[in-house]
Design a protein around this motif. Structure first.
Motif, PDB file in Angstrom:
ATOM      1  N   ALA A 243       0.826  -1.201   0.000  1.00 39.71           N
ATOM      2  CA  ALA A 243       0.000   0.000   0.000  1.00 39.71           C
ATOM      3  C   ALA A 243       0.860   1.251   0.000  1.00 39.71           C
ATOM      4  O   ALA A 243       2.008   1.244   0.455  1.00 39.71           O
ATOM      5  N   LEU A 244       0.274   2.336  -0.504  1.00 37.32           N
ATOM      6  CA  LEU A 244       0.814   3.685  -0.371  1.00 37.32           C
ATOM      7  C   LEU A 244      -0.030   4.388   0.679  1.00 37.32           C
ATOM      8  O   LEU A 244      -1.254   4.451   0.553  1.00 37.32           O
ATOM      9  N   LEU A 245       0.620   4.922   1.728  1.00 33.38           N
ATOM     10  CA  LEU A 245      -0.070   5.556   2.835  1.00 33.38           C
ATOM     11  C   LEU A 245       0.291   7.039   2.870  1.00 33.38           C
ATOM     12  O   LEU A 245       1.433   7.402   2.612  1.00 33.38           O
ATOM     13  N   VAL A 246      -0.676   7.873   3.231  1.00 33.71           N
ATOM     14  CA  VAL A 246      -0.458   9.319   3.297  1.00 33.71           C
ATOM     15  C   VAL A 246      -0.873   9.806   4.682  1.00 33.71           C
ATOM     16  O   VAL A 246      -1.993   9.556   5.127  1.00 33.71           O
ATOM     17  N   TYR A 247       0.045  10.516   5.365  1.00 29.35           N
ATOM     18  CA  TYR A 247      -0.190  11.000   6.725  1.00 29.35           C
ATOM     19  C   TYR A 247       0.024  12.508   6.787  1.00 29.35           C
ATOM     20  O   TYR A 247       0.725  13.088   5.953  1.00 29.35           O
ATOM     21  N   THR A 248      -0.566  13.118   7.811  1.00 31.10           N
ATOM     22  CA  THR A 248      -0.233  14.484   8.179  1.00 31.10           C
ATOM     23  C   THR A 248       0.158  14.501   9.648  1.00 31.10           C
ATOM     24  O   THR A 248      -0.175  13.584  10.411  1.00 31.10           O
ATOM     25  N   ALA A 249       0.874  15.552  10.059  1.00 30.26           N
ATOM     26  CA  ALA A 249       1.300  15.705  11.447  1.00 30.26           C
ATOM     27  C   ALA A 249       0.488  16.812  12.121  1.00 30.26           C
ATOM     28  O   ALA A 249      -0.215  17.579  11.473  1.00 30.26           O
ATOM     29  N   ASP A 250       0.634  16.894  13.440  1.00 30.34           N
ATOM     30  CA  ASP A 250      -0.036  17.931  14.258  1.00 30.34           C
ATOM     31  C   ASP A 250      -1.551  17.973  14.084  1.00 30.34           C
ATOM     32  O   ASP A 250      -2.107  18.993  13.675  1.00 30.34           O
ATOM     33  N   PRO A 251      -2.293  16.935  14.451  1.00 26.99           N
ATOM     34  CA  PRO A 251      -1.845  15.678  15.024  1.00 26.99           C
ATOM     35  C   PRO A 251      -1.478  14.659  13.935  1.00 26.99           C
ATOM     36  O   PRO A 251      -1.794  14.866  12.760  1.00 26.99           O
ATOM     37  N   LEU A 252      -0.851  13.571  14.355  1.00 28.63           N
ATOM     38  CA  LEU A 252      -0.449  12.516  13.438  1.00 28.63           C
ATOM     39  C   LEU A 252      -1.686  11.701  13.036  1.00 28.63           C
ATOM     40  O   LEU A 252      -2.310  11.048  13.864  1.00 28.63           O
ATOM     41  N   VAL A 253      -2.036  11.772  11.742  1.00 23.95           N
ATOM     42  CA  VAL A 253      -3.255  11.126  11.244  1.00 23.95           C
ATOM     43  C   VAL A 253      -2.986  10.528   9.874  1.00 23.95           C
ATOM     44  O   VAL A 253      -2.294  11.137   9.051  1.00 23.95           O
ATOM     45  N   MET A 254      -3.536   9.316   9.616  1.00 25.60           N
ATOM     46  CA  MET A 254      -3.474   8.762   8.273  1.00 25.60           C
ATOM     47  C   MET A 254      -4.641   9.330   7.471  1.00 25.60           C
ATOM     48  O   MET A 254      -5.798   9.220   7.874  1.00 25.60           O
ATOM     49  N   ARG A 255      -4.338   9.931   6.312  1.00 25.83           N
ATOM     50  CA  ARG A 255      -5.345  10.592   5.493  1.00 25.83           C
ATOM     51  C   ARG A 255      -5.784   9.767   4.295  1.00 25.83           C
ATOM     52  O   ARG A 255      -6.950   9.824   3.898  1.00 25.83           O
ATOM     53  N   GLN A 256      -4.856   9.057   3.690  1.00 25.92           N
ATOM     54  CA  GLN A 256      -5.174   8.296   2.483  1.00 25.92           C
ATOM     55  C   GLN A 256      -4.455   6.965   2.507  1.00 25.92           C
ATOM     56  O   GLN A 256      -3.390   6.820   3.112  1.00 25.92           O
ATOM     57  N   MET A 257      -5.075   5.982   1.835  1.00 31.21           N
ATOM     58  CA  MET A 257      -4.458   4.669   1.697  1.00 31.21           C
ATOM     59  C   MET A 257      -4.849   4.112   0.340  1.00 31.21           C
ATOM     60  O   MET A 257      -6.019   4.172  -0.049  1.00 31.21           O
ATOM     61  N   PHE A 258      -3.839   3.621  -0.405  1.00 32.35           N
ATOM     62  CA  PHE A 258      -4.104   3.096  -1.736  1.00 32.35           C
ATOM     63  C   PHE A 258      -3.424   1.737  -1.868  1.00 32.35           C
ATOM     64  O   PHE A 258      -2.196   1.640  -1.795  1.00 32.35           O
ATOM     65  N   PRO A 259      -4.193   0.655  -2.044  1.00 29.15           N
ATOM     66  CA  PRO A 259      -3.576  -0.668  -2.226  1.00 29.15           C
ATOM     67  C   PRO A 259      -2.674  -0.685  -3.450  1.00 29.15           C
ATOM     68  O   PRO A 259      -3.025  -0.131  -4.498  1.00 29.15           O
ATOM     69  N   LEU A 260      -1.517  -1.301  -3.304  1.00 33.28           N
ATOM     70  CA  LEU A 260      -0.520  -1.281  -4.376  1.00 33.28           C
ATOM     71  C   LEU A 260       0.295  -2.563  -4.304  1.00 33.28           C
ATOM     72  O   LEU A 260       1.049  -2.767  -3.355  1.00 33.28           O
ATOM     73  N   ALA A 261       0.134  -3.422  -5.289  1.00 35.68           N
ATOM     74  CA  ALA A 261       0.807  -4.720  -5.283  1.00 35.68           C
ATOM     75  C   ALA A 261       2.259  -4.595  -5.701  1.00 35.68           C
ATOM     76  O   ALA A 261       2.756  -3.512  -6.042  1.00 35.68           O
ATOM     77  N   SER A 262       2.972  -5.714  -5.671  1.00 36.75           N
ATOM     78  CA  SER A 262       4.346  -5.845  -6.169  1.00 36.75           C
ATOM     79  C   SER A 262       5.378  -5.127  -5.317  1.00 36.75           C
ATOM     80  O   SER A 262       6.349  -4.573  -5.815  1.00 36.75           O
ATOM     81  N   ALA A 263       5.175  -5.121  -3.999  1.00 36.86           N
ATOM     82  CA  ALA A 263       6.179  -4.633  -3.048  1.00 36.86           C
ATOM     83  C   ALA A 263       6.619  -3.200  -3.313  1.00 36.86           C
ATOM     84  O   ALA A 263       7.766  -2.943  -3.697  1.00 36.86           O
TER      85      ALA A 263
END
Length: 342
Positions: A243-263
């Motif tokens: 997966a590709l994960l997208v976060y922001t800080a202050d506070p620390l939060v996961m905003r987006q997640m995209f499944p992505l095969a092949s390591a």
């Protein structure tokens, strides 16, 4: 080229559900090591298969590459050879000859520093590579340096192997020390400082004012790399979880997640097009994702050199460079070639 198949509305709903579940289960105040999740062998790049498809763009001969970085101010390409100490500086236009430097200690990564400089963590030092002058200056640090990041205020955030984070002034003296901050990589989005622990597969934000860790958040099943963009987001490859994960800080939060095969493994961000490029080590590919919408949208996918463990973008031209860790060459995919749909 855009991704096809499932509609954006369905994808957005699915991603929102995943993010909500992750936030409910994965975000907590930093705890002691005895309360942490059991550690496991950290994730790593997949062993790439033999390459049967010709890589996109052009490929020039090169030995194994451990890292590469297009220095934003000069546009020069800085390559770290597989031995961890040999650095080569190239002018992508070919107007100047290649220069070679030998570092005083081994490193495994190159990150942007002050304009015209590249930073590297090497032994008990932070290295400042002056790209134009072709020189290296070492700043001694009281500890084994794992990673370093340039902060917007001119200070540097340094992650040490013994679980400390140092904030260094431009002259090298320690401004802040934060204990209990483990991690192999460190990033500095905005005013925040965040470490990525590959073993625990977690992100932890530093509370600099209180000199202690703040929020910690699980980062997939086996995160390996993190970069930041000009919006202050943190882009993370979950290599084990795909997966590709997208976060922001202050506070620390996961905003987006995209499944992505092949390591998925190495990352580079193109500020001009708001695109993150991710190497897929399990299939010898590189894929680009537009982050300007609510979810990552695939905008391009190309055959890469074998074992694409490093990637960088020339911020002035948009050209992509991909490095082979097995000595299969340095790949260049021009921005104009991508527009033509090569």
């Amino acid at each position: 080229m855009r991704a096809h198949g499932v509609s954006r509305s369905v994808c957005a709903a699915a991603v929102a559900a995943v993010v909500a579940a992750a936030l409910l289960s994965g975000c907590a105040k930093h705890s002691s090591s005895s309360d942490s999740a059991p550690s496991a062998a950290p994730a790593s790049a997949a062993t790439a298969p033999v390459q049967h498809t010709a890589p996109a763009g052009t490929v020039t001969a090169s030995g194994p590459l451990a890292a590469l970085l297009a220095e934003p101010a000069t546009g020069d390409l800085v390559l770290l050879d597989g031995d961890g100490v040999t650095v080569r500086i190239q002018d992508p236009t070919g107007a100047a000859p290649e220069r070679t430097l030998t570092l005083p200690a081994r490193t495994s990564a190159l990150v942007p520093g002050p304009a015209g400089q590249v930073l590297a963590a090497a032994g008990r030092t932070v290295l400042h590579i002056d790209v134009a002058a072709g020189t290296v200056h070492a700043t001694a640090v009281d500890g084994q340096v794992r990673s370093v990041a340039q902060r917007p205020d001119g200070t540097e955030a340094v992650a040490l192997a013994e679980g400390r984070v140092l904030i260094l002034a431009a002259d090298g003296h320690v401004v802040h020390t934060i204990n209990g901050m483990s991690g192999e990589q460190i990033v500095a989005p905005g005013n925040a400082v965040v470490t990525l622990d590959r073993t625990q597969t977690t992100l932890t934000q530093a509370d600099i004012a209180r000199a202690r860790p703040a929020l910690a958040l699980r980062a997939g099943q086996g995160a390996t790399n993190v970069v930041t963009d000009h919006f202050g987001r943190m882009l993370v490859t979950d290599t084990a979880g795909g997966a590709l994960l997208v976060y922001t800080a202050d506070p620390l939060v996961m905003r987006q997640m995209f499944p992505l095969a092949s390591a998925p493994y190495a990352l580079a961000y193109d500020q001009r097009s708001e695109t993150v490029w991710v190497t897929l080590t399990g299939s010898n590919q590189i894929a680009g994702f537009d982050l300007s919408t609510g979810i990552p949208v695939e905008v391009g996918r190309y055959a890469s050199v074998r074992q694409p463990n490093s990637v960088t973008v020339d911020s002035r031209t948009g050209d992509l460079f991909v490095g082979s860790a097995t000595g299969d060459g340095l790949q260049r995919i021009g921005a104009d070639e991508r527009k033509r749909g090569q």
